[in-house]
Design a protein around this motif. Structure first.
Motif, short mmCIF file in Angstrom:
data_model
loop_
_atom_site.label_atom_id
_atom_site.label_comp_id
_atom_site.label_asym_id
_atom_site.label_seq_id
_atom_site.Cartn_x
_atom_site.Cartn_y
_atom_site.Cartn_z
N ARG A 1 41.35 54.03 44.00
CA ARG A 1 41.17 53.94 45.46
C ARG A 1 42.49 53.48 46.05
NH1 ARG A 1 40.44 48.81 47.75
NH2 ARG A 1 40.59 47.18 46.17
N HIS A 2 42.68 53.72 47.33
CA HIS A 2 43.93 53.33 47.97
C HIS A 2 43.97 51.81 48.15
CE1 HIS A 2 47.61 53.92 50.19
NE2 HIS A 2 47.15 53.10 51.12
N VAL A 3 44.99 51.21 47.60
CA VAL A 3 45.20 49.77 47.72
C VAL A 3 46.71 49.54 47.66
CG1 VAL A 3 44.80 49.41 45.24
CG2 VAL A 3 44.57 47.49 46.80
N THR A 4 47.23 48.66 48.52
CA THR A 4 48.68 48.50 48.60
C THR A 4 49.20 47.15 48.13
OG1 THR A 4 48.53 47.83 50.92
CG2 THR A 4 48.90 50.18 50.48
N THR A 5 48.32 46.24 47.74
CA THR A 5 48.77 44.96 47.19
C THR A 5 47.89 44.58 46.01
OG1 THR A 5 47.34 43.50 48.51
CG2 THR A 5 49.45 44.16 49.50
N VAL A 6 48.48 43.88 45.07
CA VAL A 6 47.71 43.41 43.91
C VAL A 6 46.60 42.47 44.38
CG1 VAL A 6 47.84 42.07 41.78
CG2 VAL A 6 49.63 43.74 42.31
N ALA A 7 46.87 41.68 45.41
CA ALA A 7 45.86 40.75 45.93
C ALA A 7 44.62 41.47 46.45
CB ALA A 7 46.47 39.89 47.03
N ALA A 8 44.76 42.73 46.80
CA ALA A 8 43.62 43.49 47.34
C ALA A 8 42.79 44.18 46.26
CB ALA A 8 44.12 44.52 48.34
N LEU A 9 43.17 44.03 45.00
CA LEU A 9 42.35 44.59 43.92
C LEU A 9 40.99 43.90 43.91
CD1 LEU A 9 44.91 44.79 40.97
CD2 LEU A 9 44.05 46.69 42.34
N THR A 10 39.95 44.64 43.62
CA THR A 10 38.63 44.03 43.46
C THR A 10 38.60 43.25 42.14
OG1 THR A 10 37.69 45.88 42.24
CG2 THR A 10 37.53 45.98 44.66
N ASP A 11 37.61 42.39 41.97
CA ASP A 11 37.48 41.66 40.71
C ASP A 11 37.29 42.64 39.55
OD1 ASP A 11 37.82 39.26 42.00
OD2 ASP A 11 35.69 38.71 41.94
N ALA A 12 36.55 43.70 39.77
CA ALA A 12 36.32 44.70 38.71
C ALA A 12 37.63 45.39 38.32
CB ALA A 12 35.28 45.72 39.15
N GLU A 13 38.44 45.75 39.31
CA GLU A 13 39.73 46.38 39.02
C GLU A 13 40.64 45.40 38.27
OE1 GLU A 13 39.92 49.34 42.92
OE2 GLU A 13 40.58 47.24 43.10
N ALA A 14 40.67 44.17 38.76
CA ALA A 14 41.54 43.16 38.15
C ALA A 14 41.10 42.81 36.73
CB ALA A 14 41.56 41.91 39.02
N SER A 15 39.81 42.80 36.49
CA SER A 15 39.33 42.37 35.16
C SER A 15 39.70 43.38 34.08
CB SER A 15 37.83 42.12 35.18
OG SER A 15 37.12 43.33 35.34
N SER A 16 39.88 44.64 34.41
CA SER A 16 40.24 45.62 33.39
C SER A 16 41.74 45.91 33.35
CB SER A 16 39.45 46.92 33.58
OG SER A 16 39.75 47.51 34.82
N LEU A 17 42.50 45.39 34.29
CA LEU A 17 43.93 45.68 34.37
C LEU A 17 44.68 45.29 33.10
CD1 LEU A 17 46.49 46.52 35.90
CD2 LEU A 17 46.47 44.24 36.98
N GLY A 18 44.50 44.07 32.63
CA GLY A 18 45.21 43.63 31.43
C GLY A 18 44.82 44.42 30.20
N LEU A 19 43.55 44.76 30.09
CA LEU A 19 43.09 45.56 28.96
C LEU A 19 43.76 46.93 28.97
CD1 LEU A 19 41.26 45.76 26.52
CD2 LEU A 19 39.40 46.44 28.05
N TRP A 20 43.83 47.55 30.14
CA TRP A 20 44.51 48.85 30.25
C TRP A 20 45.98 48.71 29.84
CZ3 TRP A 20 43.21 53.64 30.26
CH2 TRP A 20 42.00 54.07 30.81
#
Length: 157
Positions: A51-70
């Motif tokens: 989805r369109h997002v322009t800052t890391v702070a705007a990531l949802t918790d779900a997006e953020a929780s899988s970021l490191g794993l990716w």
């Protein structure tokens, strides 16, 4: 590079179902992995929110929780496919048309010259140091990475 929406990653996401392998190496509900365009380095990946997002702070918790794993999973796959000694993970999202948050996952090869290490690796983007990786090479690398990622024991949900 200006696009129809002004956002290259969103334009690519809009045509996801017909995208070439280099634009959809791996994906889940939140993230898509693509080969970087305009790179002279095979295997230079971008990890992009779907989805369109322009800052890391705007990531949802779900997006953020899988970021490191990716990031870890892509680093392992790049090591296996390219033989890199490490990966660089970088996020700026400042270039016009690319303000959409994206993480560069860059294979750092053992023989990379010192003048291209660290942030200077961006000298391998946009034709500043050598030829670009061809679309055929990107698709071949995408297929290899896809096979490795599918065989991974770590699940992305």
């Amino acid at each position: 590079m200006m696009t129809s929406t002004g956002c290259y990653p969103c334009d690519q996401e809009a045509r996801f179902d017909v995208s070439p392998p280099r634009e959809r190496i791996a994906f889940d509900d939140h993230w898509r992995v693509a080969h970087a365009i305009n790179s002279a380095l095979p295997g230079w990946l971008v990890l992009v929110p779907r989805r369109h997002v322009t800052t890391v702070a705007a990531l949802t918790d779900a997006e953020a929780s899988s970021l490191g794993l990716w990031q870890a999973r892509l680093s392992r796959a790049l090591h296996e496919v390219t033989g890199c000694v490490k990966t660089y993970v970088v996020q700026f999202a400042e270039l016009e048309g690319f303000e959409h948050v994206h993480f560069h996952i860059v294979p750092r090869m053992g023989d990379l010259p010192g003048e291209l290490r660290g942030p200077r690796v961006f000298g391998l983007m946009n034709g500043t140091c050598g030829e670009h990786v061809t679309t055929e090479q990107m698709d071949e690398t995408a297929a290899e990475l896809g096979r490795v990622l599918q065989g991974s024991t770590v699940e992305i949900s």
